[in-house]
Scaffold this active site. Structure first.
Site, PDB file in Angstrom:
ATOM      1  N   HIS A 273     -41.344 -10.025  22.330  1.00 48.31           N
ATOM      2  CA  HIS A 273     -40.054  -9.666  22.915  1.00 48.31           C
ATOM      3  C   HIS A 273     -39.048  -9.468  21.783  1.00 48.31           C
ATOM      4  CE1 HIS A 273     -40.744 -11.517  27.179  1.00 48.31           C
ATOM      5  NE2 HIS A 273     -41.764 -10.770  26.772  1.00 48.31           N
TER       6      HIS A 273
ATOM      7  N   GLU B 280     -36.127 -10.674  21.312  1.00 49.73           N
ATOM      8  CA  GLU B 280     -35.533 -11.926  20.842  1.00 49.73           C
ATOM      9  C   GLU B 280     -36.469 -12.658  19.884  1.00 49.73           C
ATOM     10  OE1 GLU B 280     -34.494 -11.863  25.363  1.00 49.73           O
ATOM     11  OE2 GLU B 280     -35.977 -10.955  24.040  1.00 49.73           O
TER      12      GLU B 280
ATOM     13  N   CYS C 224     -38.331 -16.858  25.609  1.00 49.98           N
ATOM     14  CA  CYS C 224     -37.329 -16.591  24.578  1.00 49.98           C
ATOM     15  C   CYS C 224     -36.259 -17.681  24.560  1.00 49.98           C
ATOM     16  CB  CYS C 224     -36.711 -15.217  24.781  1.00 49.98           C
ATOM     17  SG  CYS C 224     -37.916 -13.874  24.554  1.00 49.98           S
TER      18      CYS C 224
END
Length: 168
Positions: free
Chosen positions: A59, A61, A92
């Site tokens: 992801h 993040e 995250c």
């Protein structure tokens, strides 16, 4: 580092995160982008790369956190702010808490899966060792529109075979 939030700077840094989200969109990844800021400058930039890397943890993040840790020379990101175009998921959010990011600024909320107040709030959970300051809704309309356009295009039929089992 002072705790005075500047909406103009928030908007500017979220625009940088949106630029990363557009890179994800162009790469046919879910269009989420993130930047991490320390002392008024961007130290990490990332976009979702789950499909490209074939890694469920890739992801925006998570990738930005790894870059920021390298830039800071430490896993603790205590004086840093994360700007991300969509509310972070539980995975995250866990990494955000563990790295002790001071502040998280996000664009559009995710009521079905967000962990910064949408579905739940891990970023400020009283039982965890760290709580982040949260600012939501920065460039929310632009973030939401990018995600909606992406998924609308994914659902759109691509040709006659996508209209059902016409080939049978």
């Amino acid at each position: 580092m002072d705790n005075i939030f500047d909406p103009v700077l928030d908007h500017r840094f979220m625009e940088a995160a949106l630029g990363q989200a557009r890179r994800a969109y162009d790469a046919e990844e879910t269009p989420v982008g993130a930047v991490i800021v320390y002392d008024g400058r961007i130290i990490a930039r990332a976009w979702n790369q789950v499909e490209l890397l074939r890694d469920a943890t890739a992801h925006a993040e998570m990738l930005a956190i790894t870059q920021a840790e390298t830039a800071m020379g430490d896993w603790r990101l205590t004086d840093c702010t994360l700007y991300v175009t969509k509310e972070p998921c539980p995975m995250c959010a866990g990494a955000i808490v563990h790295t002790r990011l001071r502040r998280v600024v996000f664009g559009c909320p995710d009521p079905k899966g967000g962990a910064a107040g949408g579905l739940l709030n891990l970023l400020q959970h009283p039982s965890l060792n760290h709580r982040c300051e949260i600012t939501s809704g920065v460039c929310a309309d632009l973030s939401r529109a990018l995600l909606q356009d992406f998924f609308r295009a994914r659902r759109r039929p691509q040709g006659p075979l996508d209209q059902g089992n016409l080939a049978d």
